[in-house]
Design an enzyme around this catalytic site. Sequence first.
Site, mmCIF file in Angstrom:
data_model
loop_
_atom_site.group_PDB
_atom_site.id
_atom_site.type_symbol
_atom_site.label_atom_id
_atom_site.label_comp_id
_atom_site.label_asym_id
_atom_site.label_seq_id
_atom_site.Cartn_x
_atom_site.Cartn_y
_atom_site.Cartn_z
ATOM 1 N N LYS A 167 0.928 -0.976 0.284
ATOM 2 C CA LYS A 167 -0.138 -0.219 -0.028
ATOM 3 C C LYS A 167 0.917 0.876 0.109
ATOM 4 O O LYS A 167 1.716 1.311 0.668
ATOM 5 C CB LYS A 167 -1.295 -0.044 1.568
ATOM 6 C CG LYS A 167 -1.968 1.265 1.155
ATOM 7 C CD LYS A 167 -2.307 1.210 2.813
ATOM 8 C CE LYS A 167 -3.234 2.653 2.506
ATOM 9 N NZ LYS A 167 -3.194 3.380 4.013
ATOM 10 N N GLY A 228 -7.702 8.799 10.372
ATOM 11 C CA GLY A 228 -8.102 9.092 11.957
ATOM 12 C C GLY A 228 -9.126 10.028 12.220
ATOM 13 O O GLY A 228 -9.520 10.270 13.637
ATOM 14 N N ALA A 254 -9.454 6.049 4.772
ATOM 15 C CA ALA A 254 -9.567 6.638 5.941
ATOM 16 C C ALA A 254 -10.614 7.618 6.002
ATOM 17 O O ALA A 254 -10.960 8.265 5.335
ATOM 18 C CB ALA A 254 -7.581 7.770 5.073
ATOM 19 N N GLY A 255 -10.721 7.788 7.744
ATOM 20 C CA GLY A 255 -11.409 9.007 7.320
ATOM 21 C C GLY A 255 -13.295 8.271 8.201
ATOM 22 O O GLY A 255 -13.872 9.151 8.222
ATOM 23 N N ASN A 276 -8.630 1.735 11.037
ATOM 24 C CA ASN A 276 -7.687 1.075 11.703
ATOM 25 C C ASN A 276 -8.049 2.305 12.900
ATOM 26 O O ASN A 276 -9.218 1.611 13.942
ATOM 27 C CB ASN A 276 -5.937 1.649 11.357
ATOM 28 C CG ASN A 276 -5.822 0.998 12.531
ATOM 29 O OD1 ASN A 276 -4.416 1.254 12.089
ATOM 30 N ND2 ASN A 276 -5.791 0.541 13.744
ATOM 31 N N THR A 277 -8.017 3.742 13.025
ATOM 32 C CA THR A 277 -8.116 4.340 14.555
ATOM 33 C C THR A 277 -10.234 3.712 14.691
ATOM 34 O O THR A 277 -10.277 3.889 16.350
ATOM 35 C CB THR A 277 -8.009 5.708 13.731
ATOM 36 O OG1 THR A 277 -6.964 5.866 13.047
ATOM 37 C CG2 THR A 277 -8.548 6.910 15.433
#
Length: 325
Positions: A167, A228, A254-255, A276-277
């Site tokens: 990635k 995040g 993301a987001g 992830n977050t």
Amino acid sequence: MNIQVNGDKREYGEDCTVADVIADLGLTGKRIAVELNREILPFNQFASQRLHEADRLEIVQAIGGGQDDYFTLAGKNYRSRLLVGTGKYKDLEETRLAIEASGAEIVTVAIRRTNIGQNPGEPNLLDVVSPDKYTILPNTAGCYTTEDAVRTCRLARELLGGHNLVKLEVLADQLTLFPDVAETLIAAKTLVKDGFEVMVYTNDDPIAAKRLEDIGCVAVMPLAAPIGSGLGIRNPYNILTIVENARVPILVDAGVGTASDAAIAMELGCDGVLMNTAIAAAKNPLLMASAMKKGIEAGREAYLAGRMPRKRFASASSPIDGLFL
């Protein structure tokens, strides 16, 4: 002793037989086929065949046709459309449990942020997230130049024994963590030429996404919102345009903040979501991982079902003919 059953490690007593495992799984009397260490085991040997440490069992059964819904990435099929990261958890055990709860098959790892090579005896991330069970996706998190990103990918390939799936992300600044699209294009060209299968993080610009596809990236990963941030999909129409024009998998990256965000991404027709977050920073990461799995599945089913058209005014769901007036 530990044995592996359909890819999962399980612990059984020393005198355990194949029949014991089948009973433990609630499959006694069911029509199944069993493979022991890559050799077919006849059903009349289930009760007599004792198992040993590190044996591998594969147990299969027939299911109705038409139930497979997978996406193809770099020539391999994946049923789970949820991809997860390994950062920000309180410890490796929580990491392991959350990934298992998510049902993910692809797990991304920031090569320069793992505990690999730390103190002797300290757990190794690749022992917890085994390449035998998951597709490990090295990423270039924290890289701000083409040179750093390319070097990280080459180190990852060496670490994982010739693994080419990576990635790519080249960041512009530490405040927004937005991608530097110009540097990303250069890095993508270099890596594709070097034989890498590149999944690339970019902004939600349909033009940039198409250029990255044309370079030869195997998947394009537009952001939903800043990394995040948990803000959800801020520009669904751009994501939709990217999906409609793509010939490679499109995965939101993301987001995402909660399960409804993941569902929206899937309803737009995305092939998957990487996060992830959103899981690791939840008050209960394991429960959130399970919720994200369900959100992905619900969004995908809604996309396949085809939603009703939006209407300005009401439309009665019950006929008015035959009313008692």
